[in-house]
Design an enzyme around this catalytic site. Sequence first.
Site, PDB file in Angstrom:
ATOM      1  CB  SER A  22      -0.958   0.001   1.191  1.00 51.40           C
ATOM      2  OG  SER A  22      -1.928  -1.015   1.047  1.00 51.40           O
ATOM      3  CE  LYS A  72      -7.623  -6.823   5.065  1.00 46.07           C
ATOM      4  NZ  LYS A  72      -7.587  -7.389   3.707  1.00 46.07           N
ATOM      5  CG  ASN A  93     -10.119  -2.702   2.718  1.00 48.75           C
ATOM      6  OD1 ASN A  93     -11.120  -1.980   2.759  1.00 48.75           O
ATOM      7  ND2 ASN A  93      -9.508  -2.991   1.595  1.00 48.75           N
ATOM      8  N   GLY A 135     -11.141 -15.468   6.078  1.00 44.61           N
ATOM      9  CA  GLY A 135     -10.847 -14.339   6.956  1.00 44.61           C
ATOM     10  C   GLY A 135     -11.456 -13.070   6.387  1.00 44.61           C
ATOM     11  N   PRO A 160     -13.286 -24.215  11.395  1.00 40.17           N
ATOM     12  CG  PRO A 160     -13.872 -25.859  12.931  1.00 40.17           C
ATOM     13  CD  PRO A 160     -12.686 -25.181  12.339  1.00 40.17           C
ATOM     14  N   GLY A 161     -15.312 -22.666  12.546  1.00 41.03           N
ATOM     15  CA  GLY A 161     -16.183 -21.569  12.964  1.00 41.03           C
ATOM     16  C   GLY A 161     -16.235 -20.461  11.930  1.00 41.03           C
TER      17      GLY A 161
END
Length: 265
Positions: A22, A72, A93, A135, A160-161
């Site tokens: 960035s 994030k 973001n 994510g 898994p969550g």
Amino acid sequence: MQIDGETKIVAILGDPIAQAKSPQLFNALFERHAVGAVLIPLHVPSLRLGAVLDGLRNIVNLAGVVVTVPHKFAAAAHAADLSDSARQTGGVNCLRREADGTWSGGMFDGTGFVRGLLACGHSVRGKSVLLVGTGGAGTAVAHALVDAGAVSIDLYDADPGSLARVEDALRSRQSTTSIRRGVASAQSTHDLIVNATPCGMRAGDPSPIDLTGAAQQAVVADLIMKPEQTPLLNAAKASGLTVHPGRHLLECSVEAMAAFLRLMA
């Protein structure tokens, strides 16, 4: 680039931060358009994110912050207001500092990714996608793929969550896109194969997706910015597949993010 007392400050927060592209892209954009602003990298550990954001919100000449891995989702909790895309994905973001010191959050990863694909001649509409990683960036990309008309998305995440959260959110949209649980292995039916995990960022990382079964017409994309040629993309090249590096996402997001920060029209 001249920096003086009127320069607007933007920071990018991440842990790690050495991989961030960035600063180069934003500062080149500011210089190209004669914008009196500069973006600087700040290495912020997860446990200190709240304290850092609380401090930064008191800096009057701070336009805002860009948010990268792994902040994030956590950063979104600090925003008093969220854009539609940020609310949809649950992460940000970009945080804009308002005049009263509050944060407004936006999410540009998903739209930037799809725009980057289109700019390289890769359509999403009607395509079957394997997306590995749910994510912040992966979630935003998943929603953007639905918006862009993907016919199906096979999702995989080792957590898994996280996988269940994104799966439920996408299905609740009641779109025509088929949402399924997949594995980190390409199938001949996948037109687009996407790595949205950080695997490949560090030296010695393996490829996060098995490409053995990939179709020859498949496009293999990685969201990682540095290194540009990740283990996944190297494996794809070795198999003769089309590759799509992570830089396209950011290159197709910077102007929208600068506009969100009110630094450009």
